[in-house]
Design a protein around this motif. Sequence first.
Motif: not given
Length: 303
Positions: A135-137, A150-151, A157-160
Amino acid sequence: MPASSRTGWLDKLKAGLRKTGTGIQAVFVNAQIDEALYEELEAALLMADTGVKATEFLLEDLRGRVKRQMATDAQQVRRLLAEAIADLLRPLEKPLVIGRYTPTVIMVAGVNGAGKTTSIGKLTKHLANEGASVLLAAADTFRAAAREQLLVWADRNTVEIVSNEGGDPSAVSFDAVNAGKARGKDVVLVDTAGRLPTQLHLMDELKKIKRVVTKADATAPHEVLLVIDGNTGQNALAQVRAFDETLGLTGLIVTKLDGTAKGGVLCAIARERPIPVYFIGVGEKLEDLETFDAREFAQALLG
Ligand SMILES: Nc1nc2c(ncn2[C@@H]2O[C@H](COP(=O)(O)OP(=O)(O)OP(=O)(O)O)[C@@H](O)[C@H]2O)c(=O)[nH]1
Ligand SMILES: [Mg+2]
């Protein structure tokens, strides 16, 4: 990672450090082992950003090795220097451990443009490849484009991502750590905005992010990483000191070693502020991030 891709990667590092490497290697060409050799080596090491203290240490160490090995030709001295550099850098080798805490919260800081967001993207890919959920902040709330950047880097598909454009970076970080816990993520990576150590209010903001992360999870952050641009020379050491004093660093990522970076600054860091180097960056592509290996690095530097 298969051996072949590690080799290709090493070639990249070698190509990147070649400019410095040739500078140091040139000293040994047709050289005698005499005072002139040591003097030229001193100059070459200083030019490679090794800094006065690490240069003095390496030369002293090298003289001892030359004596003990009874080296008679300059190429032997070159190999002994590679060994001396590898030994100096070895304490910086350390793997990033994931899994001891769920989530493992990693905070990333550094000066503007050092390569934080790019490295987080690469690291996300690296972790996702190993099966970790990330999970990225987006705690870089200054730049409208930071979240998109970041996106782009992270596989959609693998990261929020938790973000709040124009919001408070510590609030975003707090939400992200809570979300990471609630969603059972393996890793929460906190991307922060670039700042100079002299911008005291921004350094205070980093402290606040760290404090607030600890409020969300008493054991976090588990890692506080500083990203440094390998081209910054001796200033990198000043950055390590300043960010370490503010945040208590647990590791470094050194980027852009594929460009004009001279590499010697790692020796200065090893000698004066030995903080582990988890990864080094050798390019702008996703796969251009590797774990740091002291012997490889010394070989890339000295051939
Ligand atoms: N050649 C090369 N370029 C890199 C590397 N890492 C990052 N870059 C480039 O450096 C520039 C800045 O990278 P970012 O990741 O945006 O840096 P940042 O630290 O997040 O920047 P701010 O958030 O603005 O402080 C970009 O053009 C990247 O492509 C690397 O290892 N090699
Ligand atoms: Mg950034």
